[in-house]
Design an enzyme around this catalytic site. Sequence first.
Site, PDB file in Angstrom:
ATOM      1  CB  THR A  13      42.898  48.505  39.548  1.00 15.85           C
ATOM      2  OG1 THR A  13      44.291  48.822  39.716  1.00 15.85           O
ATOM      3  CG2 THR A  13      42.721  47.001  39.681  1.00 15.85           C
ATOM      4  CB  SER A 249      48.549  55.098  48.352  1.00 15.97           C
ATOM      5  OG  SER A 249      47.383  54.326  48.184  1.00 15.97           O
ATOM      6  CE  LYS A 250      46.085  51.757  39.798  1.00 20.88           C
ATOM      7  NZ  LYS A 250      46.393  50.570  38.983  1.00 20.88           N
ATOM      8  NE  ARG A 251      43.249  50.521  48.411  1.00 23.27           N
ATOM      9  CZ  ARG A 251      43.374  49.402  49.114  1.00 23.27           C
ATOM     10  NH1 ARG A 251      43.278  49.443  50.441  1.00 23.27           N
ATOM     11  NH2 ARG A 251      43.600  48.252  48.524  1.00 23.27           N
TER      12      ARG A 251
END
Length: 477
Positions: A13, A249-251
């Site tokens: 992702t 957070s990767k997001r």
Amino acid sequence: MEKVRTRFAPSPTGFMHVGNLRSALYAYLFAKQNEGKFILRIEDTDLERYVPGAVEVIYSTLKTAGIEFDEGPNEGGDYGPYVQSERKEIYNKYAQILIEKKAAYYCFCTKERLDTLADSSGIRKYDKHCLNLTEAEIKEKIAKGERYVIRQNMPTQGISEFTDMVFGHISINNNELEDNVLIKSDGMPTYNFANVVDDHLMGITHVIRGNEYLSSTPKYNLLYKAFGWEIPKYIHLTPIMKDETRKLSKRYGDANFDDFLLKGYLPEAIVNYISLLGWSPEENREKFSLTELIEKFSVNRLSKSSSIFDENKMKWLNGEYIKEMDFEHFFTLAIPFFEKSSIKDKYDYRKFAVLLKNRIEIFSEIDEKVKFINEFSQIDPIWYEIPKMKLNSNIAKAVINESIKKFSLIDEWNEESLHNAITEIATKLEYKAGAVYSALRIALTASVVTPGGSVEMADILGKEESIKRLKISMSWL
């Protein structure tokens, strides 16, 4: 004794988040120190979040970090395919087995009906509405083309319990477990189902992952039991925090491995630092090579508390690696950062590199450390007022004036000839050598802080530019 087999199972992702990298690292270290196998599996069943090129990023990141796989999509192995989207038929086969065992069932509920199950807090829990459909009703709905999912049939009484190698004994009331979806309406498995089937079929003995899956583990264990499979050992890891309250957070783009490389961090320093986020070595030291980590890592020293990612600490550690680095290797790594700096194609990079090797912590600091040399502008005479060196602006004028004359006579322009000339100037003017060196450094650079002294600065600037700058500084004074 069973052969240890661990896995790293990322979703493709985007970039590699340091939390993902730490999971991969710990799984790799545990496998290697137990002479086991380390497997890469790509979990790409969430088609909406799939990012083209992300698998290549996973591979390049782990290769750069020095983490190697024994089996995987590119490496092959006896348990492939190692990409979940290529294993769709396998999951459907095992879902049917669960249906036959009454451990799973078809669910035809629409989104509209599911929305009505939400409580006053907006939390939905499925009510087993489709559990009692007859076989004839199921066949009729499928024949009509009605969309369905396959749900796990959770027990409503009793407790589920297991032992985690970090957190110890964990138990949960079964009435808290929802009948989660195993196969989605597009025919693809959910993470909850695919990882259990794959971990079993690939012979995974130890599952190492974030503790956000701790509460879901009883669901996975019920699947293992329904199939009659052996349950693997679990090692759940605490999160890496941005601060006291927020997880990395990767997001939101936090802690991207590739970004750290672009900043000029060394891969081995990043790996070393993240190894310490959740694991404490027995000895009082912080610098470990990957080989040493394989030897020293131990599950019983994994923390139950979260770790805060401190980039300043990682920067310090990176600086320690740079200090111990062979100069030629350092210079090779530094060149791209000189090429992106304000002195591109203007001065001798090697001479600057000699001065900077022990003065930077990450390579991207190079530009900040060298840009002063192009920012030659009006000097404040107060800069020359250094009482402890018996230096003032009048002494500076005499030093600069004499240096212009002396430097003009130098044929072999190098550090040795410059040292000799400055020594002669100090002797002639009867000034302290420190005062002469400081006055010249300020006059040559129009800066109070430089990575080297007057000799190094004059050598880098060259004869013509050095004399030109001394004359300009004289005019300012």
